[in-house]
Write a protein that holds these residues in place. Structure first.
Motif, PDB file in Angstrom:
ATOM      1  N   ILE A 197       0.859  -1.182   0.000  1.00  0.00           N
ATOM      2  CA  ILE A 197       0.000   0.000   0.000  1.00  0.00           C
ATOM      3  C   ILE A 197       0.895   1.231   0.000  1.00  0.00           C
ATOM      4  CG2 ILE A 197      -2.105  -0.956   1.004  1.00  0.00           C
ATOM      5  CD1 ILE A 197      -1.092  -0.288   3.728  1.00  0.00           C
ATOM      6  N   SER A 198       0.776   2.027  -1.035  1.00  0.00           N
ATOM      7  CA  SER A 198       1.644   3.193  -1.172  1.00  0.00           C
ATOM      8  C   SER A 198       0.975   4.471  -0.712  1.00  0.00           C
ATOM      9  CB  SER A 198       2.071   3.344  -2.634  1.00  0.00           C
ATOM     10  OG  SER A 198       0.930   3.456  -3.472  1.00  0.00           O
ATOM     11  N   ASP A 199      -0.348   4.434  -0.563  1.00  0.00           N
ATOM     12  CA  ASP A 199      -1.055   5.672  -0.219  1.00  0.00           C
ATOM     13  C   ASP A 199      -1.416   5.750   1.250  1.00  0.00           C
ATOM     14  OD1 ASP A 199      -2.765   3.545  -0.484  1.00  0.00           O
ATOM     15  OD2 ASP A 199      -4.452   4.739  -1.212  1.00  0.00           O
ATOM     16  N   VAL A 200      -1.175   4.705   2.021  1.00  0.00           N
ATOM     17  CA  VAL A 200      -1.486   4.708   3.455  1.00  0.00           C
ATOM     18  C   VAL A 200      -0.252   4.235   4.193  1.00  0.00           C
ATOM     19  CG1 VAL A 200      -2.962   3.826   5.280  1.00  0.00           C
ATOM     20  CG2 VAL A 200      -3.910   4.205   2.993  1.00  0.00           C
ATOM     21  N   ALA A 201       0.300   5.083   5.037  1.00  0.00           N
ATOM     22  CA  ALA A 201       1.489   4.716   5.797  1.00  0.00           C
ATOM     23  C   ALA A 201       1.114   4.473   7.252  1.00  0.00           C
ATOM     24  CB  ALA A 201       2.541   5.823   5.702  1.00  0.00           C
ATOM     25  N   LEU A 202       2.091   4.035   8.037  1.00  0.00           N
ATOM     26  CA  LEU A 202       1.843   3.786   9.454  1.00  0.00           C
ATOM     27  C   LEU A 202       1.436   5.069  10.169  1.00  0.00           C
ATOM     28  CD1 LEU A 202       4.775   1.417  10.457  1.00  0.00           C
ATOM     29  CD2 LEU A 202       2.518   0.830   9.605  1.00  0.00           C
ATOM     30  N   ASN A 203       0.607   4.902  11.170  1.00  0.00           N
ATOM     31  CA  ASN A 203       0.153   6.037  11.971  1.00  0.00           C
ATOM     32  C   ASN A 203       1.191   6.329  13.042  1.00  0.00           C
ATOM     33  OD1 ASN A 203      -1.310   8.005  13.279  1.00  0.00           O
ATOM     34  ND2 ASN A 203      -2.565   6.554  14.416  1.00  0.00           N
ATOM     35  N   THR A 204       2.249   7.020  12.644  1.00  0.00           N
ATOM     36  CA  THR A 204       3.339   7.330  13.571  1.00  0.00           C
ATOM     37  C   THR A 204       4.065   8.570  13.098  1.00  0.00           C
ATOM     38  OG1 THR A 204       5.438   6.541  14.500  1.00  0.00           O
ATOM     39  CG2 THR A 204       4.858   5.757  12.307  1.00  0.00           C
ATOM     40  N   PRO A 205       4.580   9.389  14.014  1.00  0.00           N
ATOM     41  CA  PRO A 205       5.396  10.534  13.608  1.00  0.00           C
ATOM     42  C   PRO A 205       6.831  10.152  13.259  1.00  0.00           C
ATOM     43  CG  PRO A 205       5.157  10.500  15.980  1.00  0.00           C
ATOM     44  CD  PRO A 205       4.301   9.382  15.461  1.00  0.00           C
ATOM     45  N   LEU A 206       7.222   8.896  13.472  1.00  0.00           N
ATOM     46  CA  LEU A 206       8.581   8.487  13.130  1.00  0.00           C
ATOM     47  C   LEU A 206       8.819   8.645  11.633  1.00  0.00           C
ATOM     48  CD1 LEU A 206       9.093   5.212  15.208  1.00  0.00           C
ATOM     49  CD2 LEU A 206       9.942   7.498  15.711  1.00  0.00           C
ATOM     50  N   ASP A 207      10.075   8.870  11.261  1.00  0.00           N
ATOM     51  CA  ASP A 207      10.423   8.899   9.847  1.00  0.00           C
ATOM     52  C   ASP A 207      10.186   7.516   9.254  1.00  0.00           C
ATOM     53  OD1 ASP A 207      11.160  11.499  10.166  1.00  0.00           O
ATOM     54  OD2 ASP A 207      13.319  11.133  10.209  1.00  0.00           O
ATOM     55  N   LYS A 208       9.457   7.472   8.137  1.00  0.00           N
ATOM     56  CA  LYS A 208       9.094   6.208   7.500  1.00  0.00           C
ATOM     57  C   LYS A 208       9.799   6.084   6.161  1.00  0.00           C
ATOM     58  CE  LYS A 208       4.806   7.559   7.947  1.00  0.00           C
ATOM     59  NZ  LYS A 208       4.868   8.591   9.004  1.00  0.00           N
ATOM     60  N   TYR A 209      10.088   4.842   5.769  1.00  0.00           N
ATOM     61  CA  TYR A 209      10.825   4.597   4.540  1.00  0.00           C
ATOM     62  C   TYR A 209      10.167   3.467   3.757  1.00  0.00           C
ATOM     63  CZ  TYR A 209      14.445   7.485   6.606  1.00  0.00           C
ATOM     64  OH  TYR A 209      15.119   8.526   7.164  1.00  0.00           O
ATOM     65  N   LYS A 321      -3.842  -8.757  13.700  1.00  0.00           N
ATOM     66  CA  LYS A 321      -3.101  -7.613  14.241  1.00  0.00           C
ATOM     67  C   LYS A 321      -1.797  -7.354  13.494  1.00  0.00           C
ATOM     68  CE  LYS A 321      -4.798  -7.800  19.007  1.00  0.00           C
ATOM     69  NZ  LYS A 321      -4.415  -7.932  20.420  1.00  0.00           N
ATOM     70  N   PHE A 322      -1.396  -8.264  12.618  1.00  0.00           N
ATOM     71  CA  PHE A 322      -0.105  -8.106  11.959  1.00  0.00           C
ATOM     72  C   PHE A 322      -0.229  -7.198  10.745  1.00  0.00           C
ATOM     73  CE2 PHE A 322       0.867 -12.565  13.630  1.00  0.00           C
ATOM     74  CZ  PHE A 322       1.279 -12.044  14.839  1.00  0.00           C
ATOM     75  N   SER A 323      -0.620  -5.961  10.974  1.00  0.00           N
ATOM     76  CA  SER A 323      -0.842  -5.058   9.860  1.00  0.00           C
ATOM     77  C   SER A 323      -0.956  -3.651  10.424  1.00  0.00           C
ATOM     78  CB  SER A 323      -2.139  -5.453   9.175  1.00  0.00           C
ATOM     79  OG  SER A 323      -2.273  -4.909   7.915  1.00  0.00           O
ATOM     80  N   LYS A 324      -0.429  -2.651   9.817  1.00  0.00           N
ATOM     81  CA  LYS A 324       0.376  -2.670   8.607  1.00  0.00           C
ATOM     82  C   LYS A 324       1.856  -2.675   9.016  1.00  0.00           C
ATOM     83  CE  LYS A 324      -3.096   0.398   6.581  1.00  0.00           C
ATOM     84  NZ  LYS A 324      -3.617   1.067   7.812  1.00  0.00           N
ATOM     85  N   PHE A 325       2.744  -3.071   8.080  1.00  0.00           N
ATOM     86  CA  PHE A 325       4.177  -3.068   8.330  1.00  0.00           C
ATOM     87  C   PHE A 325       4.850  -1.992   7.472  1.00  0.00           C
ATOM     88  CE2 PHE A 325       2.965  -7.353   9.494  1.00  0.00           C
ATOM     89  CZ  PHE A 325       3.722  -7.616  10.620  1.00  0.00           C
ATOM     90  N   GLN A 326       5.907  -1.378   8.022  1.00  0.00           N
ATOM     91  CA  GLN A 326       6.695  -0.423   7.253  1.00  0.00           C
ATOM     92  C   GLN A 326       8.020  -0.203   7.971  1.00  0.00           C
ATOM     93  OE1 GLN A 326       4.872   3.420   6.587  1.00  0.00           O
ATOM     94  NE2 GLN A 326       5.969   3.723   4.676  1.00  0.00           N
ATOM     95  N   ALA A 327       9.045   0.141   7.213  1.00  0.00           N
ATOM     96  CA  ALA A 327      10.336   0.454   7.818  1.00  0.00           C
ATOM     97  C   ALA A 327      10.278   1.837   8.457  1.00  0.00           C
ATOM     98  CB  ALA A 327      11.438   0.406   6.770  1.00  0.00           C
ATOM     99  N   VAL A 328      10.761   1.930   9.680  1.00  0.00           N
ATOM    100  CA  VAL A 328      10.783   3.206  10.395  1.00  0.00           C
ATOM    101  C   VAL A 328      12.165   3.405  11.010  1.00  0.00           C
ATOM    102  CG1 VAL A 328       8.317   3.159  10.929  1.00  0.00           C
ATOM    103  CG2 VAL A 328       9.937   2.142  12.543  1.00  0.00           C
ATOM    104  N   ASP A 329      12.482   4.647  11.289  1.00  0.00           N
ATOM    105  CA  ASP A 329      13.723   4.995  11.985  1.00  0.00           C
ATOM    106  C   ASP A 329      13.365   5.269  13.443  1.00  0.00           C
ATOM    107  OD1 ASP A 329      16.090   5.946  12.964  1.00  0.00           O
ATOM    108  OD2 ASP A 329      16.416   7.426  11.384  1.00  0.00           O
ATOM    109  N   PRO A 330      13.701   4.359  14.352  1.00  0.00           N
ATOM    110  CA  PRO A 330      13.298   4.530  15.749  1.00  0.00           C
ATOM    111  C   PRO A 330      14.262   5.363  16.574  1.00  0.00           C
ATOM    112  CG  PRO A 330      14.375   2.427  15.503  1.00  0.00           C
ATOM    113  CD  PRO A 330      14.393   3.075  14.147  1.00  0.00           C
TER     114      PRO A 330
END
Length: 609
Positions: A197-209, A321-330
Motif C-alpha cells: 500500500i503506497s497511499d497509506v502509511a503507518l500512523n506514527t510521527p517516526l520517519d518512514k521509509y 493484528k499483523f498489519s500494517k508493516f513499514q520500515a521506520v527509523d526509531p
C-alpha cells in the motif's frame, strides 16, 4: 476422457442444485469489500450453498484449453470438495477447498486477464465463495495487482507469500499455524494475503521509509512459536540511515502514534528483515530472493512482532493484528528547545526553565509522548519536577521543567529522554540527554558588596603581565572576600576618608585584580559604574575595556581615576556607562594599581531601564 466428462456432469448437476436452492447467494460479480480482520465464526453447512455460481466464477478466470487446461483441473478439485460435502465429511471438504484455492493462486499468472484488477476481483470473489461453501470465514480482502496470496495449513511445508513485485513478503514455517484458532476451534488452514500500500502509511510521527504492506488472514489465530518472518524492501537510503531502520506495525501505545517497533527476535515468533535491493519473487519460492538482499546484515538482529505463548512474557499475536508493516527509523534526537536562556539570580527561579525538544533525525518531526526526567547534577539549586518524576513531551515534542532555582555560582541540570512504556526499541542519539549550564549570580554590586574574587599581584604599568590569566573573563583559584580592598583599616585613618568599613587587605605599591559576576534582569539596557580608587584603575565589563581612552589621576573620590600606560592626563569628571546583557550574568573585572602611601578600591553598579 471419461473422468473429465464425469467432472463436467457433476459440475452441471451442482449448477442445477445451486439454481434450485432457496438459500441466498452473494452476487458473483461484486468485489469483496475490504474490511479489518475480525474474529468470524465458521459458517454452518447449507448456509452458503453456491456451487453452481462457483463453477461459473471458475470458468470466468481459468483457461479451459491446452496446454494447461486449468479449468478442467480446478473443476476436478471442486468436484472432490462437493463429494466430501455430499458424504458429510466437513473437515475433508475444507482441506480440499483450501487445496483448490492454493491451486488457483499458484497458477495466478496464467489466469484469463492475467494480473488485471478485473480478474483479481473475480479471483477474490471465487475464493470467498469456496471458503463459504465449506463453512470457513471469507478473507474480506479486495485483491489488487500488488497483493500476494497464499494458503497455509498447520502441516504444510514453509509457505511463502510475497507481493508480485517481490518487495515485501511473509514466510510461515511448518508448524507456524496452530491447529486451533483463538477460541479453540479447529483451523484447517488460512488464506493469507500480503498487499503493498503506497497511499497509506503507518500512523506514527517516526520517519518512514519505503512502502507499507498489509498482512491479512481469513481467520484470526495465535501464531505458534516458529519464526514467522516478515520482509520489507527499502531502497534509496544511505548506509547510515539504513543501519538504524527497524520494522514497525500498527498497534502499540496510542500516545506514541499507535505503532509497535519490532525488537530483536531471539526466541520469539515473528521476524522481520529489511533490504536495500529487491529481486522478482514468486508466490511459492521467491522468499529466498528476499533473503539475498538481506545478506548485508540488514539489521543487527532479526525482529519480531508478537511473542507466543503470552505466558513466556510476550503479548501473543492474532493474525488480524499483523498489519500494517513499514520500515521506520526509531532513533530520535534530543536537543535543547531553541531560545532557552537559563542564567539567573542566585536563590531564585530562572525565567526560562530547562526545556527539551524530541524530534526525528531526518525529517525533524516533533515526537509527542516521550518522558523527560530532569535532574540537578551540579550546584546547590533545585529543579521541579525532579527525577524520578518525568514531564512528557507535548504534541510539539517539547517537555519543560516547571522551575529551576539556581544556587550561587555554576549550576548544571540535565533532561534525559526515555522510551514510553511498551516501546522498548525506541532509541536516542547518544547521550539521549540535554545538559543545561547556568550561572547563579547576585544582583549588581553596591559599595561594600560581598562575593568579590580577588588576586594581589606585583605592581605593573599595564595588564600585559596577566593576559595569559584571562582575568577579565575567568577567575580560577582566586580568594573571595567583600569590598572595599586597601590598606586603610577604618574611616578617618586615611586623609581621603574613602570608606566607613574595614577593607580586605591590599598592600601599598601592589596591584590587585578583582572580578564579580552579577545578574541583570530583563528590561535593563545600560549600567553605570562608580569607582572609589587610590590610585589608578582599569575596568572591564564582559571582557571589554570600559575605560579605554579614559585617563585621570587624582585622590580618593567617587569619580575615580582611570589608568593607562603612558602617563596620567585629566579625563571625564564623572562615572561612565556600559551596555548590559539582559537576562544574563554580566562580569565586572577591575585592575587596581597603587602608587604608595595608601591603597584603596571599591566599585558600585547602577542599572538603568
Amino acid at each position: 476422457m471419461r473422468r473429465f466428462a464425469l467432472v463436467y456432469v457433476f459440475a452441471a448437476a451442482a449448477l442445477v442444485a445451486a439454481c434450485s436452492s432457496d438459500q441466498p447467494k452473494p452476487a458473483p460479480t461484486e468485489p469483496s469489500a475490504p474490511s479489518s480482520p475480525k474474529l468470524q465464526p465458521s459458517l454452518s453447512l447449507g448456509q452458503c450453498r453456491q456451487n453452481g455460481l462457483i463453477v461459473v466464477q471458475l470458468a470466468a478466470i481459468l483457461p479451459a484449453g491446452p496446454p494447461l487446461r486449468l479449468l478442467t483441473k480446478a473443476l476436478e478439485k471442486f468436484g472432490s470438495v462437493e463429494a466430501a460435502l455430499f458424504l458429510g465429511k466437513k473437515s475433508l471438504a475444507q482441506t480440499r477447498a483450501l487445496d483448490l484455492i492454493n491451486f488457483i493462486f499458484t497458477n495466478r499468472n496464467n489466469l484469463i486477464g492475467g494480473n488485471s484488477q478485473a480478474t483479481l476481483t473475480k479471483l477474490g470473489n471465487v475464493t470467498d465463495a469456496i471458503l463459504c461453501e465449506v463453512g470457513l470465514p471469507p478473507t474480506g480482502v479486495t485483491i489488487t495487482p500488488t497483493t500476494g496470496i497464499g494458503v497455509v495449513t498447520p502441516t504444510t511445508a514453509p509457505v511463502i507469500v510475497a507481493t508480485p513485485q517481490g518487495d515485501a513478503g511473509i514466510n510461515i514455517p511448518p508448524g507456524g499455524l496452530p491447529a486451533t484458532d483463538v477460541n479453540g476451534a479447529p483451523v484447517p488452514g488460512l488464506v493469507v494475503t500480503v498487499t503493498k500500500i503506497s497511499d497509506v502509511a503507518l500512523n506514527t510521527p517516526l520517519d518512514k521509509y519505503g512502502q507499507a504492506i498489509e498482512l491479512t488472514a481469513s481467520q484470526e489465530v495465535l501464531w505458534q512459536q516458529g519464526g514467522v518472518t516478515v520482509a520489507v524492501c527499502v531502497t534509496g537510503v544511505d548506509d547510515q540511515v539504513f543501519n538504524r531502520l527497524r520494522v514497525g506495525h500498527e498497534g502499540g501505545t496510542p500516545n506514541f502514534g499507535a505503532i509497535e517497533i519490532l525488537p530483536p527476535a531471539s526466541a520469539q515468533n515473528i521476524a522481520a528483515v529489511l533490504g536495500t535491493a529487491c529481486g522478482a519473487t514468486s508466490n511459492q519460492g521467491g522468499f529466498d530472493g528476499l533473503k539475498e538482499f538481506a545478506k548485508r546484515v540488514l539489521l543487527p538482529d532479526p525482529l519480531y512482532a508478537f511473542a507466543a505463548p503470552p505466558t513466556s512474557g510476550g503479548v501473543g499475536g492474532l493474525a488480524g493484528k499483523f498489519s500494517k508493516f513499514q520500515a521506520v527509523d526509531p532513533q530520535l534526537d534530543v536537543v535543547a528547545n531553541p531560545g532557552v536562556s537559563t542564567d539567573g539570580l542566585a536563590g531564585a527561579p530562572v525565567s526560562n526553565p530547562p526545556s527539551v525538544l524530541v524530534r526525528t533525525k531526518t525529517q525533524l518531526t516533533s515526537i509527542p509522548g516521550i518522558p523527560i526526567k530532569f535532574k540537578v547534577t551540579a550546584g546547590t539549586g533545585s529543579i521541579v519536577p525532579a527525577d524520578p518524576n518525568a514531564v512528557v513531551t507535548s504534541n510539539l515534542g517539547v517537555a519543560t521543567a516547571t522551575s529551576w532555582t539556581l544556587g550561587f555560582g555554576s549550576n548544571t541540570a540535565t533532561g534525559t529522554a526515555s522510551a514510553p512504556a511498551g516501546v522498548t526499541e525506541l532509541t536516542f542519539t547518544a547521550p539521549g540527554a540535554v545538559t543545561f549550564n547556568a550561572q547563579g549570580a547576585p544582583p549588581p554590586p553596591a559599595f561594600g558588596a560581598s562575593d568579590w574574587s580577588y588576586l594581589v599581584v606585583p605592581s605593573a604599568p599595564s595588564t600585559t603581565d596577566w593576559t595569559a590569566l584571562q582575568w577579565p573573563v575567568t577567575a580560577t583559584g582566586w580568594a573571595r572576600a567583600p569590598a572595599p580592598f586597601g590598606s586603610v583599616p577604618i574611616e578617618g585613618t586615611s586623609p581621603s576618608g574613602c570608606s566607613d568599613q574595614a577593607p580586605t587587605p591590599w598592600g601599598v605599591n601592589q596591584s590587585i585584580l578583582l572580578r564579580r559576576n552579577f545578574f541583570v534582569p530583563a528590561g535593563f539596557t545600560t549600567g553605570t559604574i562608580t569607582v572609589r580608587i587610590d590610585n589608578d584603575i582599569q575596568v572591564f565589563v564582559n571582557g571589554s575595556d570600559a575605560t579605554a581612552g579614559l585617563q585621570r589621576h587624582g585622590g580618593c573620590a567617587d569619580v575615580g581615576t582611570w589608568f593607562k600606560t603612558g602617563g596620567n592626563v585629566a579625563g571625564p569628571p564623572g562615572p561612565f556607562t556600559f551596555t548590559v546583557n539582559q537576562g544574563k550574568v554580566n562580569t565586572l573585572a577591575i585592575l587596581g594599581v597603587d602608587e604608595g602611601v595608601e591603597s584603596f578600591v571599591d566599585a558600585q553598579v547602577t542599572l538603568s531601564p
